[in-house]
Design a protein around this motif. Structure first.
Motif, short mmCIF file in Angstrom:
data_model
loop_
_atom_site.label_atom_id
_atom_site.label_comp_id
_atom_site.label_asym_id
_atom_site.label_seq_id
_atom_site.Cartn_x
_atom_site.Cartn_y
_atom_site.Cartn_z
N ILE A 237 0.83 -1.20 0.00
CA ILE A 237 0.00 0.00 0.00
C ILE A 237 0.87 1.26 0.00
O ILE A 237 1.70 1.44 0.89
N GLU A 239 -0.40 4.83 0.30
CA GLU A 239 -1.71 5.44 0.52
C GLU A 239 -2.01 6.52 -0.52
O GLU A 239 -3.14 6.63 -1.00
N VAL A 242 -3.38 4.84 -3.65
CA VAL A 242 -4.75 4.34 -3.55
C VAL A 242 -5.74 5.50 -3.53
O VAL A 242 -6.81 5.45 -4.14
N LEU A 283 -7.66 -3.66 -3.46
CA LEU A 283 -8.16 -2.50 -2.73
C LEU A 283 -9.31 -1.82 -3.45
O LEU A 283 -9.61 -0.64 -3.20
N LEU A 390 -1.34 -4.64 3.96
CA LEU A 390 -2.09 -4.89 2.72
C LEU A 390 -3.19 -5.90 2.97
O LEU A 390 -4.35 -5.69 2.58
N ALA A 393 -6.09 -4.54 4.79
CA ALA A 393 -6.97 -3.69 3.96
C ALA A 393 -7.79 -4.53 2.99
O ALA A 393 -8.87 -4.11 2.56
N TRP A 400 -11.06 5.25 1.16
CA TRP A 400 -9.74 5.83 0.87
C TRP A 400 -9.79 7.33 0.67
O TRP A 400 -8.77 8.02 0.78
#
Lengths: 401, 401
Positions: A237, A239, A242, A283, A390, A393, A400
């Motif tokens: 990830i 952030e 994402v 995700l 990960l 999530a 997000w």
């Protein structure tokens, strides 16, 4: 009873993957209970007594390789003889134009990012109408495997399916035996697996499905649906990546309806679940199916916008992550997540599983699988590690943005 | 209606993989059409209206890890409190003894061949009775991944399943509502993936299934079935290896019935088919299911003989091939065939697919998957090459002896 039932090649999570064509022989004597399964909406629901019965009843019409891309895979009656353009009258023609443009644009952008690999193209058609273009970049500098396919299918669905879809008793009044219902399906489908474990896998797929008014089913109207989605599957990830990805999805959605992003984000989280592991494959992003309760032009515009959003949503992430140094352990973790991707696609993805069991162009269907994948027995993660974050999530989907 | 339906963990092509136990909560309100699917014989046939309905209705009873191997996973009423030996009266007890001995013997032989890797053991039980031992050797000197599992399951099958199995109208006469039918299932299951592309993958699985006479179903007799098989999946053909392997299978069969080898060899060729590719996953061996039309003691003896034949059939081949030098291309070809193995197991293998969709111990079910696998888009073979010969033999099964 339909005279023949043949599969499509759409390697997607799509109802249009259940499309069938009629140009071939008769083998429908055992065929009884095909209706179309779709995602969580009930408008088209599989009611086969036995999937194995269905599968035995469905056979393959072999696709024919073509030397050259035709201007259109549409039948002449759908406007194939005229030049396809965005001003063409039929939604079929405009949708085909849209997905073929998207294929060109996405492939061009991917070749630029990759720098070394080139897409290899396979064009094919079916005698009864329709066809497709599969493009695959394999073992490039950046991409392990990248497939971007379009296909157009003309088919016939059994009357039971049509009744299930309509939710009423068309031709179900005893004496009248309705015939099979012709339909049209077209879609673009793509899975992109980069080499670097910090660069995420991307999947997107947009599709359009339409039934004709069958001549021998009085009162049966023409119906249509849109489906699709774009979702991100990283091994690690970042952030900001994402957030960026989901923001672009939301922007595309918000141009059309403020309820779309939250609704389709949840739909995506609910669909891409590896049920036997109680985790999602990635995700998320957006996903929708059987969408027909909005203006048709609006949904065509929305699908177009979504397809156009693939490049700005994904390419900047790959650019940023493709050259980050990584360890063997990090590569192994990516390979394990690729194994999970294989599990989802082979076990749950409706388009893939149905496509495999009924025929279709296998290489197009399975281009979604990664070049390499890994399964370790009883792999355990230490809480708090990047790998654990990960997985966490994937188990507990987050908002997000 | 059964009060609860729970899955087993047998990662096999087995009816016993459909075993369910009853120790848990009630969630059977949607449960309607479970019967047991089996191989090509119709004696136990899945008649679910909708597999998804079934899957939604089945939930997981979480297995409990155990510190130590119990002497037996049988309930006390089945003789668990006495020492299991081959002179124990019940077939249940003797079958458990047989599969646990086979697990010990095969694991010991594999550790000797490997020279470096050791099996890691996981023991688990279920509150309602039954349990299992999973043993996995991962990343050894010779084996990429070797799993040898045994499990014992107590369950309850819905009366519809029992009626389907019996093929008659037990409890089907209007007023009498029969209850669920208790059953017992036990099996050994193993997949062995060597590293060297010239050393073949082996799968074997032997299982025993028995129903009790349910108290509230007057006249329902106790019934039993045997199933199993051993099959070889090389990436390259050494004809002497395949002949040796099939000869050992034939010898085991011939001790009991001269019709067994030809019948079970064909059954194996018919079962391990990757239908979407029109090819088998490997070069076969023997496979049988729902076997109950012979003397029970004879079939127990036959299953025991088959399990005992695993070591002489397989170990000499691995010994001979484990150190042959190989190229990267040959390793890639093995990896591609491993990808096919994954496709068969995740898409077609009944035990795996049912186990995944209904729960069960995932790590035991998926230990059959290789450590690594590969999918290349549109991989083509040159006629006459060693790789082509293997594929040809997978497409056109041969008589090896």
């Amino acid at each position: 009873m339909p005279t023949a039932v043949l599969p499509t090649t759409l390697p997607t999570t799509s109802k249009s993957s259940y499309a069938v064509t009629t140009a071939s022989a008769t083998f429908s004597t055992k065929f009884r209970h095909l209706t179309f399964s779709s995602s969580s909406t009930p408008s088209l629901r599989l009611r086969s007594r036995s999937r194995s019965l269905l599968v035995r009843a469905v056979a393959i019409e072999k696709e024919v390789p073509e030397e050259q891309r035709p201007d259109s895979f549409l039948r002449e009656s759908d406007g194939a003889s005229s030049t396809i353009s965005s001003s063409s009258p039929s939604v079929r023609a405009r949708f085909e134009k849209m997905i073929r443009d998207a294929q060109d644009d996405v492939c061009a952008a991917l070749e630029v990012v990759d720098g070394a690999g080139k897409f290899k193209e396979d064009v094919w058609s079916r005698p009864g109408g329709g066809g497709g273009i599969s493009r695959v970049l394999q073992n490039g500098a950046v991409f392990e495997k990248a497939g971007v396919n379009v296909s157009v299918v003309y088919g016939v669905m059994p009357p039971e399916a049509y009744r299930a879809a309509k939710g009423a008793s068309v031709g179900n009044d005893g004496d009248v035996k309705p015939g099979p219902v012709p339909f049209f399906a077209a879609g673009i489908s793509s899975v992109l697996h980069p080499k670097n474990p910090f660069a995420p896998t991307l999947h997107f797929n947009y599709r359009y499905f339409e039934t004709d008014a069958p001549k021998d089913t009085p009162g049966a109207p023409r119906r249509w649906w849109f489906g699709g989605g774009t979702d991100l599957t990283p091994a690690y990830i970042f952030e900001e990546d994402v957030k960026h990805f989901h923001s672009v999805q939301k922007q595309a959605c918000d141009k059309f309806d403020p309820t779309f992003y939250p609704r389709f984000k949840k739909w995506c989280d609910d669909y891409f679940v590896i049920k036997h592991r109680n985790e999602r494959r990635g995700l998320g992003g957006i996903f929708f199916d059987d969408l027909n309760d909005y203006d048709q032009e609006m949904l065509l515009g929305f699908s177009t916008e979504c397809a156009k959003s693939v490049i700005p949503a994904y390419i900047p992430i790959v650019e940023k992550r493709k050259d980050i140094p990584f360890t063997e352990q990090q590569k192994d973790w990516q390979q394990l997540r690729r194994g999970r991707y294989v599990e989802f696609n082979l076990v749950y993805d409706r388009g893939t599983t149905f496509g495999l069991k009924t025929g279709g162009r296998i290489e197009s269907i399975l281009v979604s699988l990664p070049l390499t994948a890994r399964w370790e027995y009883n792999h355990q993660l230490k809480e708090g590690t990047e790998e654990w974050k990960l997985l966490d999530a994937c188990i507990n989907p987050k908002e997000w943005i």
